[in-house]
Motif scaffolding. Structure first.
Motif, mmCIF file in Angstrom:
data_model
loop_
_atom_site.group_PDB
_atom_site.id
_atom_site.type_symbol
_atom_site.label_atom_id
_atom_site.label_comp_id
_atom_site.label_asym_id
_atom_site.label_seq_id
_atom_site.Cartn_x
_atom_site.Cartn_y
_atom_site.Cartn_z
ATOM 1 N N PRO A 285 0.828 -1.209 0.000
ATOM 2 C CA PRO A 285 0.000 0.000 0.000
ATOM 3 C C PRO A 285 0.861 1.257 0.000
ATOM 4 N N ALA A 286 0.351 2.287 -0.660
ATOM 5 C CA ALA A 286 1.146 3.502 -0.875
ATOM 6 C C ALA A 286 1.225 4.396 0.350
ATOM 7 N N ASN A 287 0.256 4.305 1.269
ATOM 8 C CA ASN A 287 0.234 5.238 2.403
ATOM 9 C C ASN A 287 -0.579 4.656 3.560
ATOM 10 N N ARG A 288 -0.609 5.375 4.663
ATOM 11 C CA ARG A 288 -1.296 4.907 5.869
ATOM 12 C C ARG A 288 -2.798 4.745 5.642
ATOM 13 N N GLU A 289 -3.378 5.653 4.853
ATOM 14 C CA GLU A 289 -4.816 5.585 4.629
ATOM 15 C C GLU A 289 -5.196 4.271 3.942
ATOM 16 N N GLU A 290 -4.386 3.849 2.974
ATOM 17 C CA GLU A 290 -4.656 2.575 2.307
ATOM 18 C C GLU A 290 -4.562 1.404 3.288
ATOM 19 N N VAL A 291 -3.592 1.473 4.192
ATOM 20 C CA VAL A 291 -3.446 0.399 5.171
ATOM 21 C C VAL A 291 -4.663 0.360 6.101
ATOM 22 N N PHE A 292 -5.133 1.538 6.522
ATOM 23 C CA PHE A 292 -6.325 1.575 7.367
ATOM 24 C C PHE A 292 -7.533 0.983 6.628
ATOM 25 N N LYS A 293 -7.663 1.277 5.353
ATOM 26 C CA LYS A 293 -8.776 0.718 4.586
ATOM 27 C C LYS A 293 -8.705 -0.808 4.561
ATOM 28 N N ILE A 294 -7.494 -1.333 4.428
ATOM 29 C CA ILE A 294 -7.314 -2.783 4.458
ATOM 30 C C ILE A 294 -7.721 -3.340 5.823
ATOM 31 N N CYS A 295 -7.330 -2.641 6.893
ATOM 32 C CA CYS A 295 -7.680 -3.077 8.249
ATOM 33 C C CYS A 295 -9.197 -3.163 8.420
ATOM 34 N N PHE A 296 -9.897 -2.161 7.915
ATOM 35 C CA PHE A 296 -11.359 -2.169 8.005
ATOM 36 C C PHE A 296 -11.946 -3.266 7.120
ATOM 37 N N ALA A 297 -11.423 -3.390 5.920
ATOM 38 C CA ALA A 297 -11.961 -4.377 4.978
ATOM 39 C C ALA A 297 -11.861 -5.796 5.532
ATOM 40 N N LEU A 298 -10.781 -6.074 6.259
ATOM 41 C CA LEU A 298 -10.558 -7.416 6.792
ATOM 42 C C LEU A 298 -11.035 -7.568 8.231
ATOM 43 N N SER A 299 -11.639 -6.493 8.777
ATOM 44 C CA SER A 299 -12.138 -6.517 10.165
ATOM 45 C C SER A 299 -11.057 -6.983 11.133
ATOM 46 N N LEU A 300 -9.881 -6.349 11.038
ATOM 47 C CA LEU A 300 -8.748 -6.785 11.842
ATOM 48 C C LEU A 300 -8.852 -6.389 13.310
ATOM 49 N N GLY A 301 -9.668 -5.392 13.617
ATOM 50 C CA GLY A 301 -9.722 -4.930 14.990
ATOM 51 C C GLY A 301 -8.544 -4.020 15.302
ATOM 52 N N GLU A 302 -8.530 -3.482 16.497
ATOM 53 C CA GLU A 302 -7.508 -2.496 16.865
ATOM 54 C C GLU A 302 -6.116 -3.119 17.010
ATOM 55 N N GLU A 303 -6.031 -4.222 17.708
ATOM 56 C CA GLU A 303 -4.725 -4.823 18.000
ATOM 57 C C GLU A 303 -4.020 -5.335 16.757
ATOM 58 N N ARG A 304 -4.738 -6.076 15.909
ATOM 59 C CA ARG A 304 -4.107 -6.614 14.700
ATOM 60 C C ARG A 304 -3.840 -5.521 13.670
ATOM 61 N N SER A 305 -4.659 -4.466 13.683
ATOM 62 C CA SER A 305 -4.396 -3.322 12.800
ATOM 63 C C SER A 305 -3.098 -2.637 13.207
ATOM 64 N N GLU A 306 -2.869 -2.549 14.513
ATOM 65 C CA GLU A 306 -1.618 -1.980 15.014
ATOM 66 C C GLU A 306 -0.421 -2.764 14.485
ATOM 67 N N LYS A 307 -0.517 -4.088 14.483
ATOM 68 C CA LYS A 307 0.575 -4.927 13.984
ATOM 69 C C LYS A 307 0.813 -4.702 12.499
ATOM 70 N N LEU A 308 -0.280 -4.595 11.732
ATOM 71 C CA LEU A 308 -0.130 -4.390 10.294
ATOM 72 C C LEU A 308 0.508 -3.038 9.998
ATOM 73 N N LEU A 309 0.086 -2.011 10.708
ATOM 74 C CA LEU A 309 0.667 -0.682 10.514
ATOM 75 C C LEU A 309 2.145 -0.678 10.880
ATOM 76 N N LEU A 310 2.484 -1.276 12.013
ATOM 77 C CA LEU A 310 3.881 -1.321 12.445
ATOM 78 C C LEU A 310 4.757 -2.028 11.425
ATOM 79 N N SER A 311 4.243 -3.074 10.813
ATOM 80 C CA SER A 311 5.032 -3.865 9.870
ATOM 81 C C SER A 311 5.067 -3.265 8.471
ATOM 82 N N THR A 312 4.125 -2.362 8.180
ATOM 83 C CA THR A 312 3.979 -1.873 6.805
ATOM 84 C C THR A 312 4.420 -0.424 6.639
#
Length: 215
Positions: A74-101
């Protein structure tokens, strides 16, 4: 020289056999808890999120294929957040995805990302998060970076140093209702920048103010 090259080749071969590379598509598959096909789900949800914008379903589908094929991220943070919502990752797993990406987790002192964190925690979808952001933008919350900077400076002059030590994240953990979140952001809008920039301010003085806490 030849022995050195052999040693280096041996090390490379060893690492290739032992080290597991956590690429973006593998990370997504590890974090996702659903049963739907990832490509189909992401394409469907992102198409809904981008309704009325320039990207069409075919373009979004191609972008998703590239992500899942490991060709790009993903090109930016907003795209990553959209992915988090699309996959219903929740707060904790979204944090992991953001940290890694995108190298840093959720910015809890940024009102926009605070809303995202709340909505991810509650299981709300991306459009609901956008609705909350629009609601708050229509209130007395600062609408521009300049307005936010002025409010931050004013708060520095009026608030005690004890107030500056409050942890936004710790307070945020206790918020369970949407109206509580709205009130929390309205009440603290002037200090988000302070919390985020306290250390920088100590070094640089008032000239070090940034507007990262604004919408």
């Amino acid at each position: 020289m030849e022995k050195t090259q052999m040693d280096e080749d041996h090390i490379v071969d060893f690492l290739k056999s032992k080290v597991e590379i956590w690429c973006f598509p593998r990370l997504l598959r590890e974090l996702y808890r659903g049963t739907q096909n990832l490509q189909a789900l992401l394409t469907e949800k992102l198409t809904v999120y981008e309704a009325g914008k320039e990207e069409n379903k075919e373009q979004i589908s191609r972008k998703v294929r590239n992500w899942l094929g490991g060709r790009n991220q993903p090109a930016n943070r907003e795209e990553v957040f959209k992915i988090c919502f699309a996959l219903s990752l929740g707060e904790e797993r979204s944090e992991k995805l953001l940290l890694s990406t995108v190298e840093s987790g959720i910015h809890y002192r940024n009102p926009r990302e605070l809303i995202y964190a709340f909505c991810l925690r509650k299981g709300f979808d991306y459009p609901q998060a956008q609705g909350l952001i629009e609601d708050l933008e229509q209130t007395r919350a600062p609408r521009s970076s300049l307005e936010h900077q002025k409010l931050v400076r004013q708060t520095w002059a009026e608030e005690s140093t004890q107030y500056l030590t409050i942890s936004i994240k710790d307070e945020f953990r206790n918020i369970v209702e949407t109206e509580e979140l709205k009130k929390f952001i309205r009440d603290n809008q002037g200090v988000f920048g302070i919390h985020h920039n306290t250390a920088y301010r100590e070094i640089c003085g008032d000239a070090g103010v940034s507007a990262e806490g604004s919408f």
